[in-house]
Design a protein around this motif. Sequence first.
Motif, PDB file in Angstrom:
ATOM      1  N   GLU A 192      42.281  42.144 126.968  1.00  0.00           N
ATOM      2  CA  GLU A 192      43.205  42.690 126.536  1.00  0.00           C
ATOM      3  C   GLU A 192      43.208  42.042 124.740  1.00  0.00           C
ATOM      4  OE1 GLU A 192      46.558  45.666 127.433  1.00  0.00           O
ATOM      5  OE2 GLU A 192      46.544  43.301 128.341  1.00  0.00           O
ATOM      6  N   LEU A 193      43.058  40.251 124.870  1.00  0.00           N
ATOM      7  CA  LEU A 193      43.172  40.272 123.171  1.00  0.00           C
ATOM      8  C   LEU A 193      42.009  40.494 122.541  1.00  0.00           C
ATOM      9  CD1 LEU A 193      44.693  38.000 121.777  1.00  0.00           C
ATOM     10  CD2 LEU A 193      42.889  35.961 122.995  1.00  0.00           C
ATOM     11  N   PHE A 194      40.917  40.978 122.768  1.00  0.00           N
ATOM     12  CA  PHE A 194      39.411  41.336 122.527  1.00  0.00           C
ATOM     13  C   PHE A 194      39.693  42.793 121.726  1.00  0.00           C
ATOM     14  CE2 PHE A 194      36.655  44.565 122.870  1.00  0.00           C
ATOM     15  CZ  PHE A 194      34.758  43.530 121.840  1.00  0.00           C
ATOM     16  N   GLU A 195      40.407  43.690 123.023  1.00  0.00           N
ATOM     17  CA  GLU A 195      40.748  45.056 121.765  1.00  0.00           C
ATOM     18  C   GLU A 195      42.218  45.156 121.147  1.00  0.00           C
ATOM     19  OE1 GLU A 195      39.710  48.147 123.129  1.00  0.00           O
ATOM     20  OE2 GLU A 195      38.558  47.056 124.207  1.00  0.00           O
ATOM     21  N   VAL A 196      43.046  44.026 121.440  1.00  0.00           N
ATOM     22  CA  VAL A 196      44.002  43.498 120.223  1.00  0.00           C
ATOM     23  C   VAL A 196      43.333  43.580 118.701  1.00  0.00           C
ATOM     24  CG1 VAL A 196      45.966  42.253 119.661  1.00  0.00           C
ATOM     25  CG2 VAL A 196      45.979  43.280 121.909  1.00  0.00           C
ATOM     26  N   THR A 197      42.550  42.500 118.790  1.00  0.00           N
ATOM     27  CA  THR A 197      41.376  41.550 117.666  1.00  0.00           C
ATOM     28  C   THR A 197      40.943  42.643 117.276  1.00  0.00           C
ATOM     29  OG1 THR A 197      41.530  40.020 118.991  1.00  0.00           O
ATOM     30  CG2 THR A 197      40.616  40.244 117.033  1.00  0.00           C
ATOM     31  N   MET A 198      40.194  43.500 118.019  1.00  0.00           N
ATOM     32  CA  MET A 198      39.586  44.608 117.237  1.00  0.00           C
ATOM     33  C   MET A 198      40.613  45.732 116.383  1.00  0.00           C
ATOM     34  SD  MET A 198      36.019  45.679 117.993  1.00  0.00           S
ATOM     35  CE  MET A 198      35.216  46.966 117.529  1.00  0.00           C
ATOM     36  N   GLU A 199      41.575  45.876 117.029  1.00  0.00           N
ATOM     37  CA  GLU A 199      41.713  46.517 116.049  1.00  0.00           C
ATOM     38  C   GLU A 199      42.695  45.603 114.520  1.00  0.00           C
ATOM     39  OE1 GLU A 199      43.536  49.516 116.456  1.00  0.00           O
ATOM     40  OE2 GLU A 199      42.622  49.645 118.939  1.00  0.00           O
ATOM     41  N   GLY A 200      42.566  45.065 114.422  1.00  0.00           N
ATOM     42  CA  GLY A 200      43.058  43.940 113.815  1.00  0.00           C
ATOM     43  C   GLY A 200      41.401  44.423 112.679  1.00  0.00           C
ATOM     44  N   GLU A 201      40.044  44.406 113.407  1.00  0.00           N
ATOM     45  CA  GLU A 201      39.112  44.103 112.731  1.00  0.00           C
ATOM     46  C   GLU A 201      39.072  46.018 112.007  1.00  0.00           C
ATOM     47  OE1 GLU A 201      38.537  41.055 111.585  1.00  0.00           O
ATOM     48  OE2 GLU A 201      36.290  41.680 111.928  1.00  0.00           O
ATOM     49  N   ARG A 202      39.349  46.894 112.693  1.00  0.00           N
ATOM     50  CA  ARG A 202      39.010  47.721 113.003  1.00  0.00           C
ATOM     51  C   ARG A 202      39.738  47.768 111.134  1.00  0.00           C
ATOM     52  NH1 ARG A 202      40.196  49.679 117.730  1.00  0.00           N
ATOM     53  NH2 ARG A 202      38.056  50.175 119.200  1.00  0.00           N
TER      54      ARG A 202
END
Lengths: 323, 323
Positions: A131-141
Amino acid sequence: MKYSRASAPAKVILFGEHFVVNGSRAIATALDLPTVATAIEKASWPLEIESTSLGLRCVTGPELTCSSRELEPLLSIIRALRSRDYDVPPARLTVESDIPPSAGLGSSASASAAAAAALTALAGQDIDPEELFEVTMEGERVAHGNPSGVDPATVVYGGTIVFRRGQGVLERLQGGLSVPLVVADSGLRRSTAAPVLNVLKFLDRVGPLRVSLLGLVEQLIDLAWSAIRGNQLEDIGALMNINHGLLSAIGVSTPELEELVYAARRAGALGAKLTGAGWGGSIIAITRPGEAERVAAALTSRSSWVRVLDGGAPGTRVIKVNP
Amino acid sequence: MKYSRASAPAKVILFGEHFVVNGSRAIATALDLPTVATAIEKASWPLEIESTSLGLRCVTGPELTCSSRELEPLLSIIRALRSRDYDVPPARLTVESDIPPSAGLGSSASASAAAAAALTALAGQDIDPEELFEVTMEGERVAHGNPSGVDPATVVYGGTIVFRRGQGVLERLQGGLSVPLVVADSGLRRSTAAPVLNVLKFLDRVGPLRVSLLGLVEQLIDLAWSAIRGNQLEDIGALMNINHGLLSAIGVSTPELEELVYAARRAGALGAKLTGAGWGGSIIAITRPGEAERVAAALTSRSSWVRVLDGGAPGTRVIKVNP
């Protein structure tokens, strides 16, 4: 006063950058160059966000808007946490990092991951790595538009990973290479020379060549992963040199990066290559044991930011929660 | 006094150097930068050979021995002519050339071909291109050890050719590109840095990668030949940039060559690459029509030998026989 602190590593791509956006695998390692996020609970809104490295600050109400675009990724991870039913109370969030921004070292992913870990810890919640990966991915987008995901995967999970877009972490080694990496920032931030774009546009048109290049990179990744697992430093270096040439072929190197790469090789590095998206950013070099400092010294006249850093650092983790 | 004069062009490899030694095709073009060989009949031995460009001279009896190794290729073509039943009478042979030696521009093949043509013409004999190629090849074996044959094929036949080792000229265009090439000599003569050899040795070990690289080069040659035939200058340039990256990948570029390549690209070249064996030697650049001089000007501060030269020059030919 209730507060929490979390840290996330930087990252470098050892093999396969750029091609990873187009479907081939990449190998990346977490660098022992942490971003530390501290979240201090506040009694009421506004939420305060500060990045000491960027020298930026944002004060926002529950609507989560900010005047500085550079802090937008941090707001977007707060939104992502909320949409996943994490409670984000008003807080003062400070992000401190020595990772140079836009240098291919994962500064934005590291900041997002550390911030998300600190905020969830502050609210007394556990967030699992997926889930931390998914959340961090939102920042990366928000930060990068169309990220492959290799940056958040590396900083969240740590160690050394083989990554494929859409599939995530395929393989993972705890720890990194047996020698530290020499990392040097060109200081160049994505200059877009016309011939460079020319090659990329052309590659889009010549499908077969692009497919062959990707196939070649896949072979390179196999050989590189085997060399990394076997700690064959000379092979890793030779493969890094080959990878650099392929990046030059697709037009993402620059004279400044070439200068650093050749300076490292001439100083005795076993291999040196640009790392990250290219058109600027950083290079990495691998050396025989005990020779990293000498190679780093040879780069200091050409780069204002040279570090000798261990790879395979731990992933994002909560350092402290008080109380 | 009986004498003859013959000329042979220089050559550049447009695509596929280095890989051609390992079995892939190469595309080369004859450059309008002639070597002129003059043979003057003498009444008796010794034979005199002089290279004005090398500043060397040799006087030899029928045993054909010389103290200077650099003139050895010219002796070896005389031996090759004799073994093919050509009559080589005692003569004074002078070879004049503006082609820098060991710069990847075919100076030795050009000298050998011009000399062989002049000597056979002096004896009143015709030598057909196939045999001239074989004789020139003998000179190349002495000069280069293990030549692919692309240099003698280009200077003997002229024009622009697709060549494969062991098969010879596969295709040939009369003439060259519609724009002249910018050619700049790095002045560097094959320095053999350890990392370069490392990569080559490594490539020998990693068979699959080498095979894939060769496959990629074959695709590149197809695209390049089609672009050359269609006079698609932008595509030719983009493919040259890709080819340069592949040469960097196998470790035959140098910082000096990169500097020239990037200087040409920054000055507006559509493409630029090292040409020849690498580790020094020359780069070539292609430009839009009318822009070659501007790109050449940008290289003069970095190279003491920059020329704007037409490709597709005629092959080796006898200019004059008297009487």
